[in-house]
Design a protein around this motif. Structure first.
Motif, PDB file in Angstrom:
ATOM      1  N   PHE A  23       0.687  -1.206   0.292  1.00  0.00           N
ATOM      2  CA  PHE A  23      -0.053   0.090   0.063  1.00  0.00           C
ATOM      3  C   PHE A  23       1.098   0.643  -0.053  1.00  0.00           C
ATOM      4  O   PHE A  23       0.100   2.627  -0.774  1.00  0.00           O
ATOM      5  CB  PHE A  23      -0.575  -0.090   1.628  1.00  0.00           C
ATOM      6  CG  PHE A  23      -1.965   1.192   1.489  1.00  0.00           C
ATOM      7  CD1 PHE A  23      -3.127   1.678   0.666  1.00  0.00           C
ATOM      8  CD2 PHE A  23      -1.611   2.250   2.259  1.00  0.00           C
ATOM      9  CE1 PHE A  23      -3.845   3.010   0.556  1.00  0.00           C
ATOM     10  CE2 PHE A  23      -2.379   3.652   2.856  1.00  0.00           C
ATOM     11  CZ  PHE A  23      -3.514   3.013   1.834  1.00  0.00           C
ATOM     12  N   GLU A  24       1.787   1.449   0.740  1.00  0.00           N
ATOM     13  CA  GLU A  24       3.117   2.179   0.851  1.00  0.00           C
ATOM     14  C   GLU A  24       2.932   2.743  -0.508  1.00  0.00           C
ATOM     15  O   GLU A  24       3.793   3.633  -0.995  1.00  0.00           O
ATOM     16  CB  GLU A  24       3.739   1.857   1.827  1.00  0.00           C
ATOM     17  CG  GLU A  24       4.727   3.190   1.990  1.00  0.00           C
ATOM     18  CD  GLU A  24       5.793   3.258   2.981  1.00  0.00           C
ATOM     19  OE1 GLU A  24       5.931   1.787   3.715  1.00  0.00           O
ATOM     20  OE2 GLU A  24       6.870   4.168   3.519  1.00  0.00           O
ATOM     21  N   THR A  25       3.756   1.917  -1.009  1.00  0.00           N
ATOM     22  CA  THR A  25       4.773   1.839  -2.418  1.00  0.00           C
ATOM     23  C   THR A  25       3.829   2.233  -3.241  1.00  0.00           C
ATOM     24  O   THR A  25       4.447   3.135  -4.164  1.00  0.00           O
ATOM     25  CB  THR A  25       5.434   0.693  -2.459  1.00  0.00           C
ATOM     26  OG1 THR A  25       5.956  -0.094  -1.310  1.00  0.00           O
ATOM     27  CG2 THR A  25       6.234   0.527  -4.290  1.00  0.00           C
ATOM     28  N   LEU A  27       0.800   3.640  -3.711  1.00  0.00           N
ATOM     29  CA  LEU A  27       0.585   5.354  -2.967  1.00  0.00           C
ATOM     30  C   LEU A  27       1.404   6.628  -3.313  1.00  0.00           C
ATOM     31  O   LEU A  27       0.936   7.279  -3.851  1.00  0.00           O
ATOM     32  CB  LEU A  27      -0.118   5.341  -1.755  1.00  0.00           C
ATOM     33  CG  LEU A  27      -1.205   6.180  -1.132  1.00  0.00           C
ATOM     34  CD1 LEU A  27      -2.734   6.302  -2.752  1.00  0.00           C
ATOM     35  CD2 LEU A  27      -1.964   6.521  -0.032  1.00  0.00           C
ATOM     36  N   GLU A  28       2.327   6.476  -2.471  1.00  0.00           N
ATOM     37  CA  GLU A  28       3.777   6.837  -2.733  1.00  0.00           C
ATOM     38  C   GLU A  28       3.748   7.009  -4.091  1.00  0.00           C
ATOM     39  O   GLU A  28       4.284   8.542  -4.110  1.00  0.00           O
ATOM     40  CB  GLU A  28       4.631   6.576  -1.852  1.00  0.00           C
ATOM     41  CG  GLU A  28       4.212   6.680  -0.508  1.00  0.00           C
ATOM     42  CD  GLU A  28       5.309   6.628   0.491  1.00  0.00           C
ATOM     43  OE1 GLU A  28       6.405   6.354   0.149  1.00  0.00           O
ATOM     44  OE2 GLU A  28       5.690   7.163   2.011  1.00  0.00           O
ATOM     45  N   ALA A  29       3.851   6.475  -5.036  1.00  0.00           N
ATOM     46  CA  ALA A  29       4.238   6.702  -6.129  1.00  0.00           C
ATOM     47  C   ALA A  29       3.217   7.270  -7.282  1.00  0.00           C
ATOM     48  O   ALA A  29       3.449   8.243  -7.379  1.00  0.00           O
ATOM     49  CB  ALA A  29       4.664   5.780  -6.879  1.00  0.00           C
ATOM     50  N   ASP A  36       2.622  11.432   2.671  1.00  0.00           N
ATOM     51  CA  ASP A  36       3.864  10.579   2.481  1.00  0.00           C
ATOM     52  C   ASP A  36       2.778   9.084   3.679  1.00  0.00           C
ATOM     53  O   ASP A  36       2.070   9.256   4.703  1.00  0.00           O
ATOM     54  CB  ASP A  36       4.667  11.176   3.968  1.00  0.00           C
ATOM     55  CG  ASP A  36       5.335  10.158   4.429  1.00  0.00           C
ATOM     56  OD1 ASP A  36       5.700   9.151   3.873  1.00  0.00           O
ATOM     57  OD2 ASP A  36       5.876  10.303   5.059  1.00  0.00           O
ATOM     58  N   VAL A  37       3.207   7.623   3.426  1.00  0.00           N
ATOM     59  CA  VAL A  37       2.395   6.831   4.315  1.00  0.00           C
ATOM     60  C   VAL A  37       3.613   6.454   5.034  1.00  0.00           C
ATOM     61  O   VAL A  37       4.299   6.356   4.750  1.00  0.00           O
ATOM     62  CB  VAL A  37       2.032   5.688   3.927  1.00  0.00           C
ATOM     63  CG1 VAL A  37       1.989   4.396   4.067  1.00  0.00           C
ATOM     64  CG2 VAL A  37       1.673   6.300   2.647  1.00  0.00           C
ATOM     65  N   GLN A  38       3.317   6.542   6.786  1.00  0.00           N
ATOM     66  CA  GLN A  38       3.860   5.707   7.877  1.00  0.00           C
ATOM     67  C   GLN A  38       3.364   4.368   8.443  1.00  0.00           C
ATOM     68  O   GLN A  38       2.037   4.521   7.950  1.00  0.00           O
ATOM     69  CB  GLN A  38       4.390   6.771   8.650  1.00  0.00           C
ATOM     70  CG  GLN A  38       5.048   8.123   8.615  1.00  0.00           C
ATOM     71  CD  GLN A  38       4.953   9.170   9.558  1.00  0.00           C
ATOM     72  OE1 GLN A  38       4.471   8.800  10.643  1.00  0.00           O
ATOM     73  NE2 GLN A  38       5.645  10.602   9.053  1.00  0.00           N
TER      74      GLN A  38
END
Ligand code: NA
Ligand code: NA
Lengths: 312, 163, 426
Positions: A23-25, A27-29, A36-38
């Motif tokens: 999800f982080e990869t 969404l940030e892309a 910024d996903v933490q």
């Protein structure tokens, strides 16, 4: 980044973490750094109920615990606790990743400020007990820790003569050591990450029962970031299911391997006993439906989709 | 501390309040013991007991803290302040009471927002199925009560200073 | 952010303001002025940080201590202990150390053991002429041994976070725990040197018999707690509740030293003490959450990593970091935050993860009784009324003992690993 999106999960190094990372990869892309996903695995942001309240109020953006924790927010979530829906893990994955199912889950608990953005099986449910669960009669008199008070969580165990016990998860292991309880029912990965083989040897996979994880976003947050970014969040959440599910197929097998490597035994119920367990489930279903009027309709819907994926 | 003693009426109210909380504590002890006996002897467990006990503790803590404020018994570290002279001690206490009322009032405002939402949504707890607004409301009552106590003490402090 | 998260609390601390207010003011200012998060989070973390089953032991053990104190159980227990030890120098502090260690070890709840032991032992310490400063320091620090000696909830959490074996960690904790207890006992003998008591303290069979008859029901309290936990009848938290019930029934019906009015008074004090401590815990929880979401620990670890220190210095730096974090947030949060970051660092210089788990545990145990937020200090102050400032002075020798032990444990892996080899194998 314009926005920070904190994702909370109760566990670590498992399918949920995989999902969070995917999800982080994605969404940030997709948002080109606007979000910024933490990631905060292992209850770092608090116990599960606190993180759900946080999402409902908008202080945590996404939380991804077991679906049963949302039943108090919308009774329809209870459908994911019904055993016997899926033939195997892959079937559960395919059914839950179906857009029709995800759309329907997204409509749950909207009035509570919550929106489900992804759902996937964490793994089969298992029972680890110092006294073993190797036949339908073996649970007689055993004190088994359960995760919830609902009929579906307690009824089948009671029907087989066990006593459902409530205890905070963190206290279960020492309680098993001292004999305060005999065992617990939980998703398989919980047993290896929690190192339960240190206190009990026998792990029984519960027939046709899966722990379902629902990743739930804060509606307040989705409203704040605007329609485009909100859509990016939804898309990334569903997209991450691909990585998670294919990884998890191997991981659930690996978990059973880890259990045996550490001296544990995997117990398979004989066919008749497995059927006896499912019969006990079927017997409590009418009571569950009577207590939860929303259940029957959701069950019919989910069974329909599940059937379609079984035929594939 | 150098604030005037609480008035007799307030003291009696506080005593009655403490009595209620004391009874709740005793009930909690009994519930825990009953749950042990049920599980050990009859292999039965009250699934709602643990959560109820923890909620009981939260209520005791936040309501009990009002009395603690009235009696000025909050934990503090007096490192340098003991040495202060009358005038600066008075000023420091003034700042403390104003800050207390301000910070608690500020926090209570958001506590009210949370409690209101939980009330509107009617969310129940996971095991004991208790309305969450009820338990969260204890935080609101505690913070508000403490803020009011600080305001009353502030008023008393100012009057004492004028004399 | 440093201004509101560090500067403001320091200022308010120097002004002698209530601890809960320091934490809450700093948290509110940080959130309102430097973060985007909705301020409802203030309420949520006040609530959820004390919405924890593990904390329930605290009011129950405080209540048990109050009942034992008011109902004569405590006095008789001390009488029995003194009669059985005769003129051993330092017998009272030695008993306090022994009782605190056993009680803390078995319940695994250090602060709770401080609550009960202080009620029982403080009057006896005063009788023997020991300063409150010394007694306070002794009791808060011995209570922290409970998380190093098995069973230990922090070790279970470490095991899960570091993917290590719980029995190995338990086995590894025994020698370090006993080392600390032993050093404290030597210190007590030194402090109590020359104080052999009067002729009246001499051990006699008759004196012991009298004390035994008087104390036999009272002795049921520790027997019940330990027996019930080991026998699988109840958990440590439940043990505290059972102890309250038993101590009251014995004091009321058997020894007739307690009335219902006394019980209500004990409950009233317990509520007040519980509120004093938990409101600080609740505000500390908000503070702890801010440290988590602002990824302070991640940055601190990155800082250490960037220094590329040689092995022994790295270990020292990690110890300092753990001590610092242990002073600011509770042990379980600290383990969850730091273990995933630190275990690879330690592994890279060849530190065994079980050995490292003991290093982490001892560091965080120290945080339980050191300023500013050590919970054992708060429990001791509320239960005994000894001012915090005095307790702070009193912990100095014990802090020194812990730090020496920590250095030994850090640089001599055998102290931790010998227990593992002996009990479990290589
Ligand atoms: Na990120
Ligand atoms: Na322990």
């Amino acid at each position: 980044a314009d926005f920070t999106l904190k994702v909370s999960s109760p566990t670590n190094n498992d399918a949920i973490l995989r999902w969070m990372q995917g999800f982080e990869t994605r969404l940030e892309a997709a948002t080109d750094g606007a979000i910024d996903v933490q990631l905060f695995p292992a209850n770092q942001l608090g116990q599960i109920p606190a993180t759900i309240e946080g999402a409902a109020m908008g202080t945590i953006e996404v939380t991804a615990p077991a679906s049963s924790f949302f039943v108090q927010y919308d009774r329809r979530f209870e459908v994911l606790d019904v055993p016997g829906l899926f033939q195997n893990l892959a079937h559960a994955q395919a059914t839950l990743a179906d857009p029709e199912v995800l759309d329907r889950l997204a409509s749950y608990a909207q009035d509570q400020g919550l929106e489900t953005i992804a759902a996937f099986p964490h793994g089969p449910l298992g029972i680890v007990s110092v006294r073993a669960f190797d036949s339908a009669t073996a649970l007689q008199g055993q004190r088994i820790r359960v995760a919830g008070p609902t009929v579906l969580a307690t009824g089948p165990l009671s029907a087989l003569g066990a006593s459902p016990i409530s205890l905070p998860l963190g206290e279960v292991l020492p309680a098993m050591q001292n004999g305060v309880v005999d065992g617990l029912i939980a998703g398989l990965p919980v047993f290896t990450t929690g190192r339960y083989y240190d206190v009990a040897l026998d792990l029984t996979v519960v027939p046709e029962s899966y722990l379902i994880v629902t990743a739930v976003a804060s509606s307040a947050f989705l409203d704040t970031i605007g329609a485009d970014l909100a859509e990016a969040v939804r898309t990334a959440a569903r997209g991450a299911l691909e990585d998670t599910n294919s990884w998890n197929l191997g991981a659930v097998e690996a978990v059973q391997g880890i259990w045996e490597e550490n001296g544990g035994r995997l117990v398979t119920l004989p066919e008749a006993d497995a059927q006896a367990y499912l019969d006990a489930v079927a017997a409590v279903l009418p009571e569950a439906e009577a207590q939860n009027p929303a259940l029957a309709g959701e069950l019919a819907f989910l069974r329909g989709v599940a059937q379609r994926h079984a035929a594939e | 501390m150098n604030t005037a003693k609480a008035s007799p009426l307030v003291s009696r109210l506080a005593a009655g309040f403490t009595l209620l909380l004391s009874l709740a504590l005793i009930a909690m002890v009994l519930l825990a013991c009953v749950n042990v006996a049920l599980r050990y002897i009859w292999q039965v467990s009250l699934l709602w007991a643990d959560e109820t006990l923890v909620f009981g503790m939260i209520v005791l803590a936040f309501l009990g803290t009002i009395t603690v404020s009235i009696q000025n018994r909050h934990l503090r570290m007096e490192l340098l302040t003991r040495a202060l002279s009358g005038r600066s001690a008075w000023a420091l206490r003034l700042i403390e009471l104003a800050l207390t009322a301000g910070v608690l009032g500020f926090t209570a405002w958001y506590s009210l927002a949370v409690t209101q939402r939980l009330w509107t949504r009617g969310t129940l707890s996971n095991m004991a199925e208790v309305p969450l607004w009820l338990i969260n409301g204890a935080v609101l009552v505690g913070l508000t009560g403490m803020a009011l106590v600080a305001l009353a003490q502030l008023a008393g402090h100012l009057m004492q200073g004028r004399k | 952010m440093i201004l509101t998260l560090v500067g403001l609390p320091l200022l308010l601390m120097l002004a002698g303001f209530p601890i809960y207010l320091i934490l809450l003011a700093a948290a509110a200012a940080t959130m309102a002025l430097t973060m985007q998060v909705p301020l409802m989070a203030l309420h949520q973390y006040l609530f959820s940080s004390i919405n924890a089953y593990a904390l329930l032991a605290l009011p129950f053990f405080i209540f048990a201590g109050e009942i034992m104190d008011r109902g004569g159980v405590a006095g008789r227990l001390v009488g029995l202990m003194r009669a059985s030890m005769g003129r051993v120098p330092g017998k009272v502090p030695l008993t306090a150390i022994g009782a605190g260690a056993v009680f803390g070890a078995i319940t695994g709840v250090g602060a709770a053991s401080v609550a009960t032991i202080s009620k029982v032992m403080l009057p006896a310490m005063r009788d023997e002429g020991f300063a409150d400063r010394y007694s306070g320091g002794l009791m808060v620090s011995v209570g922290a041994v409970g998380v190093i000696l098995p069973p230990s909830i922090p070790m279970i959490v470490y095991a899960a976070a570091a993917d290590e074996s719980i029995p190995r960690l338990y086995a590894a904790g025994i020698v370090p725990g006993l080392l600390i207890v032993g050093m404290m006992a030597l210190h007590a003998l030194w402090v109590g040197r020359g104080n052999r008591g009067s002729e009246a303290d001499r051990f006699t069979l008759r004196g012991f018999g009298t004390a035994f008859r008087r104390g036999v029901w009272a002795a049921g309290v520790p027997v019940l707690i330990l027996g019930g936990i080991y026998g699988g009848v109840f958990s440590p938290t439940e043990a505290a509740a059972v102890a309250c019930l038993y101590a009251f029934i014995v004091s009321w019906a058997v020894m007739r030293e307690m009335t219902l009015r006394d019980l209500m008074a004990a409950a009233g004090s317990t509520v007040s003490f519980t509120a004093q401590i938990l409101v600080v815990m609740a505000c500390a929880g908000v503070f702890s959450w801010l440290i988590t979401v602002n990824q302070v620990s991640v940055q601190l670890v990155a800082l250490i990593e960037a220094m590329a220190l040689p092995g022994w210095l790295l270990l020292l730096a990690i110890n300092l970091l753990l001590l610092l974090v242990g002073c600011l947030i509770d042990p379980l949060s600290a383990i969850l935050l730091l273990t995933p970051l630190l275990v690879p660092l330690a592994g890279a210089i060849g530190v065994d993860p079980v050995h490292f788990g003991i290093i982490v545990t001892v560091n965080l145990a120290i945080g339980l009784f050191t300023p500013p937020f050590g919970i054992n200090l708060f429990v001791m102050q509320t239960m005994s009324g000894i001012p915090l400032k005095q307790i702070y002075r009193g912990i100095v020798p014990f802090l020194a003992i812990y730090l020496i032990a920590l250095l030994l444990i850090t640089y001599i892996p055998a102290i931790s690993l010998s227990g593992v080899r002996l009990l479990i194998g290589p």
